[in-house]
Structures are given as structure tokens and as C-alpha cells.
Scaffold this motif. Structure first.
Motif, PDB file in Angstrom:
ATOM      1  N   ASN A   2       0.592  -0.871  -0.035  1.00 45.64           N
ATOM      2  CA  ASN A   2      -0.116   0.087  -0.121  1.00 45.64           C
ATOM      3  C   ASN A   2       0.461   1.522   0.016  1.00 45.64           C
ATOM      4  O   ASN A   2       2.076   1.475   0.264  1.00 45.64           O
ATOM      5  CB  ASN A   2      -0.517  -0.193   1.165  1.00 45.64           C
ATOM      6  N   SER A  19      -4.643   0.673  -1.589  1.00 40.40           N
ATOM      7  CA  SER A  19      -3.766  -0.659  -2.066  1.00 40.40           C
ATOM      8  C   SER A  19      -3.707  -0.776  -3.621  1.00 40.40           C
ATOM      9  O   SER A  19      -3.404   0.156  -4.454  1.00 40.40           O
ATOM     10  CB  SER A  19      -5.221  -1.871  -2.343  1.00 40.40           C
ATOM     11  N   GLU A  21      -4.106  -2.015  -5.847  1.00 38.98           N
ATOM     12  CA  GLU A  21      -5.277  -1.899  -6.925  1.00 38.98           C
ATOM     13  C   GLU A  21      -5.700  -0.814  -7.200  1.00 38.98           C
ATOM     14  O   GLU A  21      -7.331   0.209  -7.951  1.00 38.98           O
ATOM     15  CB  GLU A  21      -6.329  -2.963  -6.757  1.00 38.98           C
ATOM     16  N   GLU A  23      -8.074   0.891  -4.609  1.00 39.84           N
ATOM     17  CA  GLU A  23      -8.579   1.012  -3.277  1.00 39.84           C
ATOM     18  C   GLU A  23      -8.218   2.052  -2.112  1.00 39.84           C
ATOM     19  O   GLU A  23      -6.589   1.531  -1.647  1.00 39.84           O
ATOM     20  CB  GLU A  23      -9.369  -0.628  -3.410  1.00 39.84           C
ATOM     21  N   PHE A 117      -5.927   4.269 -12.683  1.00 46.30           N
ATOM     22  CA  PHE A 117      -7.196   3.731 -12.367  1.00 46.30           C
ATOM     23  C   PHE A 117      -8.099   4.370 -12.814  1.00 46.30           C
ATOM     24  O   PHE A 117      -9.717   3.899 -12.335  1.00 46.30           O
ATOM     25  CB  PHE A 117      -7.494   3.939 -10.746  1.00 46.30           C
ATOM     26  N   ARG A 121      -7.388   4.625 -17.621  1.00 45.26           N
ATOM     27  CA  ARG A 121      -6.422   3.359 -17.004  1.00 45.26           C
ATOM     28  C   ARG A 121      -5.889   1.936 -18.469  1.00 45.26           C
ATOM     29  O   ARG A 121      -5.369   1.364 -17.469  1.00 45.26           O
ATOM     30  CB  ARG A 121      -7.280   2.761 -15.642  1.00 45.26           C
TER      31      ARG A 121
END
Lengths: 322, 322
Positions: A2, A19, A21, A23, A117, A121
Motif C-alpha cells: 500500500n 492498495s 489495485e 482501493e 485507475f 487506465r
């Protein structure tokens, strides 16, 4: 691992644990107005530490408005945030938080957030433009964030699109910012309200100061005067975007900021203008669309720009293609 | 090792053997007009082979006008040079010459030439703009040549700087090209000649069609009308450059092409306009100056973009900084 993204603005400091990803695992906000004098750096450190809590975190990046030198990890000039100017934030915040700290311009960070993101992306070339009080921007080309020689690049709001146009906050005339920001929408709305006093926009203007969000609401209700304001604004936006499309040949132009909530009322005329003014093949490739992350693009992009002790991005590599 | 740079244009094909220091060791030119139908690719190959002679050469790059896909090593669309469109030049020319061949847009190659060996050789961020019949350009940012998603990026001549300005060859109105090219100088000179019939420019216009180079000559002789034309042109150029300075934060803007021979008559008003319209710190850093390589920038830049069998630049690495 993270990373923490920090967005330092005139109204709030936000720090988020993000994170790989994209998040948001935890977020802490602190109102800038409530910070006592000489406590800004301390408060940023506390916000980071509080957000971190027990999360494993590999590094943090602080996004701030104004002229930021990411090479030197400091803010050179920040309107309304003079306390953090010319301070080596990597050292000050690093020792207070125990994290490796990098520093980035806020519009660049938001652009990077959309690139990693959001709207960009899937792409390697993205123009991000944010229509708020002013017009900001950030460009990623060949997967590289365009900072320029001093970190002052990506100032998309200050290209001249009408040499004798309205005066801009920067002192110039006819900047994109002077014609397509939320502020410009409000100003133009008040002019059109005078010209069309019987429209819903005109009647509202008798009661009180018309704001940008009023125009979008009245446009959705079908008011012709409000529609005219947004159509004109979209055309100015399109004139600027057409130039960026020719210059950058991007796959996507992501439009964010408060005024982007006007959505297709602005984007549709902007696309028309790009189709008229940009060249093939660039104009055929590009998709002009709303940014997808909203205000979170700042902390998400900042987190994605955080670097670990090895110098690599904590959240994983960028998509550099060249 | 040496590389060959090839510049394919409407008037000539030039192929030059270039040393790693940017020295032209041998050059061969062939007039495009003299090439029989269906012999263009063959003639390019012959020009390369003749230039090569007994020199040791690690690869060649062909620079061509129009829309070039360097990823696919072909020219997608080239005005007046349709014969080389949609041909895999790396294969055709590679088998004919025995060299690895890459392909690049001519303005990008010229920009890269100035970046490696000319006005930008000490820098990592350069905007190159060429004022000729049209206005072309090429941008290097963080040491990376800005090709964009399809290789169509860097079209600096087609940003709108005056939405209701003169019609441009591209169909748009008020492009930088429509206001600051050599063609635009000629057009504006004929207008000013009509307005000021007693000026040297006005008197010349009675005898014959006024050309761009006449304006520079008359300006050096002190003719007020000619000076006015170049001052106006320089201001339009400056309006465009101010935008590029804000967007790219470059260390240098190199101005090339035939009309750049007007030198300070154009550059001085352009700098004034940049100072008025661009923002600190970008406007304080940037140096706006004449390109230094002249027409050789094309073959020099192309040579510096040639790649060897290992995929690396034959003339040595670029100056990538990010």
C-alpha cells in the motif's frame, strides 16, 4: 504494498491509504481553515500518521497546488499555503512519519490518478483537464507524466485561445481558464441572464448571484439560456482540446472538476469543435469523456506516485511504453 | 558507429552518413521531380546505398512528411508522396540496402536533430517549431520524443490561436499555421502593401507578387511596412509559443524553417508576447532562439533515430531523464 496519497488544498488536507489495485483502505481529512498558524507541516504529518494506523505502507506522496518541484521534493510557490513553501517536505515529513515522502503538483497527481485507475487506465497517452474555479491539467504521454524542466508543465488552463478575450486571473487575456472554468460559466451566465431576462436563468439572476451549478440544473430542466451558456463554454473547451489533441495525439481526454458535472451539455459541443478543428488521425482516435474518479483522483494519483526506498513506485510500475 | 539519415521531401531525397558526433561524412541528394513513376522506393534505396558507399553504418532512418507510424515503420499518408504510403519500408528498404530501417515523421526527425546536435543539445525539454510553407513542430519532453498514440503528435502548427482567424490549409480557422507560416507572411505582406502603397513593400507589390523573403529583405533595409508584417507575425508566433511554454515548461524553444531567417524581426515580438502570456517560472526559464542546424536538421535527426539490430540508437543513447 500500500501507499499513502495526500491531497493538500485550500479547504482540506486528505490522506488516504491506497492498495495496489487503487482501493482506498482508509482516509483521514482535516479542514485547512482549522489549522493554527505555523502548524501546517505538523498537521500534514499527523494526518498521514493517523491515516496509516496499522496499515503496512511503503511510502507517501504529497500533492499540493501551485509550483511544485518534485525533483527537490518541495513546494516552491503555493497560493494560500505559504507555510509549506521552500521546505524540504521529504525531510520534514519523512522524519515525522517514518515514510519516504515524494511531492507532486496536485493537478499532475489527479491526472496520474485517472491514468492509473480511472478514465485513462487502459491507455498510454492521456490529457486530463479539470474545470473548477480555475482550469488545471496534467498530461501523460508515452506513459510519462509531463512535468517539464521545473515541474511547471501541464498548465493546460493557460493557453491562449482568444487573444483579445476576457482577462484571466494569471494576467493574460483569453486563456482557456478565462473562458471554460466554473468561474467563467458563472460570469457568462450573468451576462446571458441580462440578455434573456425572461428565461429561468434570467429570473434566478434577479433573486441572487447565479453560480455554475445553477446553470447545470437549469440546463437539465431545459432552460434555453442555461443551455446556451453551457454550449458556448463547451465550444471554448473544444477549441482548447482540439489543440491538445493535435499536439499530444492522446487516446483519451478526461474532463474532471466541478464544472464537468455539466456532462454532455459541455462535452457534446466540445467534441463537435474538436471534430472541426483537430486533424486526422488524432481526432478520430481520441475519446473525450468525463473523468471517473471525482475528487478522489488526487489522493489516488498521489498514492500511485509514492516511491519506496528502492526508488520504484510503491503501487507498482507505471505503464511507460517508450 | 555511423548511421544514415534520410530526408524524403517533395523536392528532394537526401541521404547522409552521420557520425556519432553529428558530423555529416557523406551526403547524396536526388531531385524528387526527376523520379519516374513507381520508382520512389527504389530511388530511396539507391540514394541510401550510394551514400553508404564504403562507410561502416549501423542502421538508417527515413524521415517523411505526413502521417507516419514509426511503430509500424511505414508512412500512412504523405501528401504528394502517395507511392510510399502503406508500404513496410523497413522490409522493402531493408532488403534492398541490407540495413535495419526505421521510419519517422520529418518534423519529429528535425526536432530530434536540433535536440541531439543543435539548439537543444544541452537540454532535456525542447519545443521545435518550423516556419515554412506550413508550420510544423516536434517536442521532446523528459528526453522522450512526443510521437503520441499513433505517431501523429507534435502538430504544433494546428493549435487554434484565433478562433475566427484566417482559414488554414487544414480546414480549420485561425491555426498558428494560418497566422505565422511563410505563406501567412506573404499573404499579410500583400494586404499591408495595399494599405501602405508608398512603402517599399507597397511599391514592390505593384511590380510583382511579394514573397516571404522579400519581407525580410525590406525589413533589414528599414521599411516600416515590412517591419509591421514581421512584428505582427512574431506576435502571433508568440501567442502560440506562450501556450507551449505553459504546457511543456521547456528549457528551449528552437525556431527553424525558411521564415526563421527573419530572425529577431520575428523572435523579438514573439518573446515579448511569451513574456506577457506565459506564466512563471516557465516563462523565466525558457530561451526562444533560432534553430542552429538549418535544413540539415532532418538528416541529422533521422540518423540519430536510426536503430541497430539490438534496438538501440546507432549514434548512442538519447538524453532521457525521467
Amino acid at each position: 504494498m500500500n501507499a499513502i496519497g495526500v491531497d493538500v488544498g485550500g479547504t482540506k488536507i486528505a490522506a488516504a491509504v491506497v492498495s495496489p489495485e487503487g482501493e482506498i483502505l482508509n482516509e483521514v481529512r482535516y479542514p485547512t481553515q482549522a489549522i493554527p498558524p505555523n502548524r501546517l507541516v505538523r498537521t500534514i504529518a499527523d494526518t498521514i500518521t493517523e491515516a496509516k494506523g496499522d496499515f503496512e505502507v511503503g511510502g507517501a506522496c504529497v500533492a499540493a497546488p501551485g509550483f511544485v518541484s518534485s525533483a527537490e521534493n518541495k513546494v516552491i510557490f503555493a497560493p494560500n499555503l505559504h507555510e509549506i513553501e521552500d521546505i524540504r517536505l521529504d525531510r520534514e515529513l519523512g522524519s515525522a512519519t517514518g515514510l519516504r515522502i515524494t511531492v507532486e503538483n496536485d493537478a499532475n497527481a489527479a491526472a496520474w490518478g485517472e491514468f492509473r485507475f480511472g478514465a485513462g487506465r487502459e491507455f498510454d497517452h492521456q490529457v486530463f483537464i479539470t474545470l473548477g474555479t480555475g482550469v488545471g491539467g496534467g498530461v501523460i504521454t508515452h506513459g510519462v507524466l509531463l512535468r517539464g524542466a521545473q515541474g511547471a508543465g501541464g498548465e493546460l488552463g493557460h493557453v491562449t485561445i482568444d487573444p483579445d478575450g476576457p482577462r484571466c486571473g494569471c494576467g493574460n487575456h483569453g486563456c482557456l481558464e478565462a473562458l471554460a472554468s466554473g468561474t467563467a460559466i458563472g460570469r457568462r451566465a450573468r451576462e446571458v441572464a441580462n440578455e434573456r431576462p425572461r428565461s429561468a436563468l434570467g429570473r434566478l439572476a434577479i433573486d441572487r448571484q447565479v453560480l455554475g451549478e445553477d446553470v447545470t440544473r437549469l440546463a437539465s430542466e431545459g432552460d434555453e439560456a442555461a443551455l446556451q451558456v453551457l454550449d458556448e463554454t463547451g465550444r471554448w473547451l473544444g477549441i482548447g482540446l482540439a489543440g491538445f489533441v493535435n499536439v499530444f495525439n492522446p487516446e483519451v481526454v478526461a474532463v474532471g472538476g466541478g464544472a464537468a458535472r455539466a456532462g454532455e451539455f459541455i462535452l457534446e459541443p466540445a467534441r463537435r469543435e474538436v471534430h472541426l478543428r483537430a486533424r486526422s488521425p488524432s481526432r478520430d482516435l481520441v475519446r473525450i469523456k468525463e473523468a471517473t474518479l471525482g475528487p478522489a483522483s488526487g489522493v489516488l494519483g498521489a498514492a500511485a506516485l509514492a516511491r519506496g526506498e528502492d526508488g520504484e513506485y510503491v503501487l507498482g510500475p507505471s505503464k511507460r511504453v517508450t
